[in-house]
Each structure stands twice: as C-alpha cells, then as structure tokens.
Design an enzyme around this catalytic site. Structure first.
Site, short mmCIF file in Angstrom:
data_model
loop_
_atom_site.label_atom_id
_atom_site.label_comp_id
_atom_site.label_asym_id
_atom_site.label_seq_id
_atom_site.Cartn_x
_atom_site.Cartn_y
_atom_site.Cartn_z
NE ARG A 1 -15.36 18.12 16.75
CZ ARG A 1 -15.06 17.32 17.78
NH1 ARG A 1 -15.89 17.20 18.77
NH2 ARG A 1 -13.93 16.67 17.81
N GLY B 1 5.71 -1.63 3.98
CA GLY B 1 5.33 -2.16 5.29
C GLY B 1 5.79 -3.59 5.50
CG ASP B 2 3.39 -6.75 7.49
OD1 ASP B 2 2.83 -6.26 6.49
OD2 ASP B 2 2.86 -7.62 8.21
NE ARG C 1 -1.69 -4.49 7.37
CZ ARG C 1 -0.66 -5.33 7.38
NH1 ARG C 1 -0.69 -6.40 6.62
NH2 ARG C 1 0.40 -5.09 8.11
NE ARG D 1 -2.28 -4.28 -0.84
CZ ARG D 1 -1.84 -3.62 0.24
NH1 ARG D 1 -0.75 -4.00 0.83
NH2 ARG D 1 -2.52 -2.58 0.69
CB THR E 1 2.65 1.00 6.29
OG1 THR E 1 1.26 0.78 6.61
CG2 THR E 1 3.47 0.68 7.53
CG ASP F 1 1.04 -2.43 10.33
OD1 ASP F 1 1.86 -1.78 9.65
OD2 ASP F 1 0.26 -3.26 9.83
N GLY G 1 -10.86 14.19 20.05
CA GLY G 1 -11.64 14.10 21.28
C GLY G 1 -12.83 13.17 21.14
CD GLU H 1 -18.94 11.15 23.73
OE1 GLU H 1 -19.42 11.72 22.76
OE2 GLU H 1 -18.69 11.68 24.80
CG ASP I 1 -1.89 0.07 8.06
OD1 ASP I 1 -2.81 0.89 7.87
OD2 ASP I 1 -1.69 -0.92 7.33
CG HIS J 1 -21.04 16.32 18.44
ND1 HIS J 1 -20.88 17.58 18.99
CD2 HIS J 1 -19.83 15.73 18.49
CE1 HIS J 1 -19.61 17.74 19.32
NE2 HIS J 1 -18.95 16.64 19.04
N GLY K 1 0.84 -1.21 0.00
CA GLY K 1 0.00 0.00 0.00
C GLY K 1 0.87 1.25 0.00
NE ARG L 1 -2.93 3.01 0.32
CZ ARG L 1 -3.49 1.83 -0.02
NH1 ARG L 1 -4.05 1.08 0.90
NH2 ARG L 1 -3.44 1.41 -1.26
CG HIS M 1 -8.31 3.18 -0.58
ND1 HIS M 1 -9.37 2.33 -0.35
CD2 HIS M 1 -7.21 2.39 -0.70
CE1 HIS M 1 -8.93 1.07 -0.37
NE2 HIS M 1 -7.63 1.09 -0.57
CB VAL M 2 -10.11 9.77 1.77
CG1 VAL M 2 -10.44 9.59 3.23
CG2 VAL M 2 -9.98 11.25 1.45
O1 F6P Z 1 -1.70 -1.13 4.74
C1 F6P Z 1 -2.29 0.04 4.30
C2 F6P Z 1 -3.77 -0.17 4.08
O2 F6P Z 1 -4.32 1.05 3.63
C3 F6P Z 1 -4.55 -0.71 5.28
O3 F6P Z 1 -4.83 0.29 6.23
C4 F6P Z 1 -5.76 -1.28 4.62
O4 F6P Z 1 -6.33 -2.30 5.41
C5 F6P Z 1 -5.20 -1.83 3.34
O5 F6P Z 1 -3.99 -1.15 3.08
C6 F6P Z 1 -6.09 -1.69 2.13
O6 F6P Z 1 -5.48 -2.31 1.07
P1 F6P Z 1 -5.92 -2.13 -0.46
O7 F6P Z 1 -5.53 -0.76 -0.89
O8 F6P Z 1 -5.18 -3.20 -1.17
O9 F6P Z 1 -7.41 -2.30 -0.47
#
Ligand code: F6P
Length: 316
Positions: free
Chosen positions: A151, A99-100, A168, A71, A122, A126, A182, A184, A124, A212, A10, A249, A246-247
C-alpha cells in the site's frame, strides 16, 4: 500404547506446535510416541524416529515441520497404502496432521486396518466442520503485513495493485486478508468474477480522490496478472501485480495458531487414548469434537457470505 505422528501435504505454520502437543500429551498419558518423517512417503519407507519430551523443545514458535512433509505419489496407489499399513503395524494409533489429502490418506489407512486420528492443518482453511485449520491465521497475517507494505508504494505512485494469494480452490485467505487490509475488491472462487464491477468501483474511487487501490485475488479465482492486465486495459490506470506465493506458508505461527495447535494436538491424543479413531478433531469454537473423515470430506467448507457482503459494503 505406541502413537505415531506425521505431517503431510503442504506445510502450515503451527504444525510444529501440534507435534509438540501430541508428543507431550502422549507421554503424559503413558504412551510412547514415534515420529514418521516425510509424511506418508516416509511411512512407506519406515522412516520412524522415537520422540521424547526434549526432542520437541524449542519448536513451538517455528514454521515448517520438524518431521518434514511430502505429497506422496506412491501412497496414491493401493500398493503404497498396503506398504504404509504394514509399517504402521506396530503403532496403536497414528496422528496425522495436514489438509484434505492427508485426511484421504488417513481414510485409506483406516480401511487397511490402521487406527488414525487427524488434526486439520493447512493455510487454506478449506476443510468442512472446523471453523479454523492450523496455519490459516498466520497466513492471513502474513498477507496483511505484505499488503500493508504494498500500500505504501501503491500510494506513492498512485497505482492499482493486484495481489494474488493462495487458497487452492477456496477463497478463505483472500476474503479474510482482503477484509483486514480494506481491499477495494476481493475475488474468490466461490463467487463469479465480475471485472466490470471491479473496474467501476476503481474508477469511482479514483474520481473521489483515492491515491491507490488494492485488489485481492484468490489463486483459485483468477490469475493476478490477467486481472491486472484487464484492469489496466479497461480503466487506463497503471496497475502492478504481486503474487505472494509460498511466503504465505512460512514464518512463526501466530499466538492463535499456537493455541489452536496445542488444543487440537491434545484433543487428538486424548481421543486416541480413549479408543477413538477415524475422525478429524474439529474446532467448532469454543469446543473441539471428533468428526468422521467421510463427513468432513463429503461436505464443502462454506465461505461466510456475510464477510464478503461486509467487505463490499466497506469498500463502497
Ligand atoms: O494447500 C496449501 C497450498 O499452499 C495451496 O494454497 C497452494 O495452492 C498449494 O499448497 C501449493 O502447493 P505446492 O507447495 O506443492 O506448490
């Protein structure tokens, strides 16, 4: 030395700034730099393009990746790794940005004899051993701006909003963005989802005059639509869901991500030129250090519990 550079998995805002840093630091250090288009899929197909100083001009502020990313299913197979390793034969080292999955790919290439170094990128966040991955700060800011807008309409209609964010299997984006707006309640995969507690807090808030409520849900914790449905059923409050998708990203990387990209890209090339390999450049704040792939991939990236406790205290 001939250094290759690719982006994989990604995309993340700041990847272009890493490419720029790798290319310019490489050339500064006397190396020749080539870009590999479309990640490992492109490596298998030999999609190599020479990169000079001006080919990375005007990209530091752009989201996405000028090298394109993918990928690759083919790269998951031993034949794919062998084909990629054969194409990388002319490279002294390959800098991989991602990423991983990208790190696992680099590990496979290392086993096939290709010298590699990784830069963690990434949205994430992660990956273990690094306090930040490139793209995370931008994604959190994007979520924050979106929720600030949500909001306004939530208040106007006195509604509850459930906002589902990416991440993810991890809750870093949800936790940091949730604190920033902030929220809830913040639901993350690392902690049990307690809808009873979410509804109690909501009802308490409305009873004392709140107009809200915002609930941030990590995609790995639950479906935003299902959480909203459960809340509306249990509390009777009108509830809406926004899945940011995806906004998160896209967009121009924040200053934080650009600076981190410059530092990690530079460190990756310096490591390679000094003969280092098989490691991810980890940002330990303030220092950067190489960490072997196995150490990164074998450890869970820990969510900072103090932040979730703080978020709960402030949403009292
Ligand atoms: O790893 C980045 C990420 O945007 C994750 O947050 C999400 O779960 C995944 O990739 C979405 O992957 P794709 O763009 O292949 O749908």
């Amino acid at each position: 030395m001939r250094i290759g550079v690719l982006t994989s998995g990604g995309d993340a805002p700041g990847m272009n700034a890493v490419i720029r840093a790798v290319v310019r630091r490489g050339i500064y250090g006397g190396a020749e730099v080539v870009g590999v288009r479309r990640g490992y899929a492109g490596l298998i197909n030999g999609e190599l393009v020479p990169l000079d100083v001006s080919s990375v001009a005007d990209i530091v502020h752009r989201g996405g990746t000028m090298l394109l990313t993918a990928r690759s299913a083919a790269f998951m197979q031993p034949e794919g790794v062998a084909a990629a390793a054969a194409q990388a034969a002319g490279l002294g080292a390959l800098v991989v940005i991602g990423g991983d999955g990208t790190l696992r790919g680099a590990q496979a290439l290392e086993a096939a004899g290709v010298a590699t170094v990784a830069v963690p990128a990434t949205i994430d966040n992660d990956l273990s051993h690094t306090v930040r991955t490139i793209g995370f700060d931008t994604a959190v800011n994007t979520v924050m701006e979106a929720v600030d807008r949500i909001r306004d309409t939530a208040t106007a209609h006195e509604r509850t909003f459930v906002v589902e964010v990416m991440g993810r299997r991890r809750g870093f984006i949800a936790l940091h963005a949730g604190l920033a707006v902030g929220a809830e309640s913040i639901l993350v995969p690392e902690e049990p989802v307690d809808l009873e507690a979410v509804c109690e807090r909501l009802t308490r808030g409305y009873a004392r005059g709140k107009r809200h409520s915002i609930i941030v849900v990590a995609e790995g914790a639950a479906s935003g639509f299902e959480v909203a449905e459960a809340i509306e059923r249990r509390t009777g409050h009108e509830t809406r869901t926004t899945v940011l998708g995806h906004v998160q990203r896209g967009g121009s990387p924040t200053a934080y991500d650009r600076v981190l990209a410059a530092r990690l890209g530079e460190a990756a090339v310096a490591h390679v030129l000094a003969g280092g390999r098989g490691a991810m450049m980890a940002f330990r704040g303030p220092d950067i250090a190489p960490v072997p792939y196995a150490d990164v991939l074998d450890a869970e990236p820990p969510l900072d519990r103090r932040l979730s406790e703080l978020a709960a205290v402030l949403a009292i």
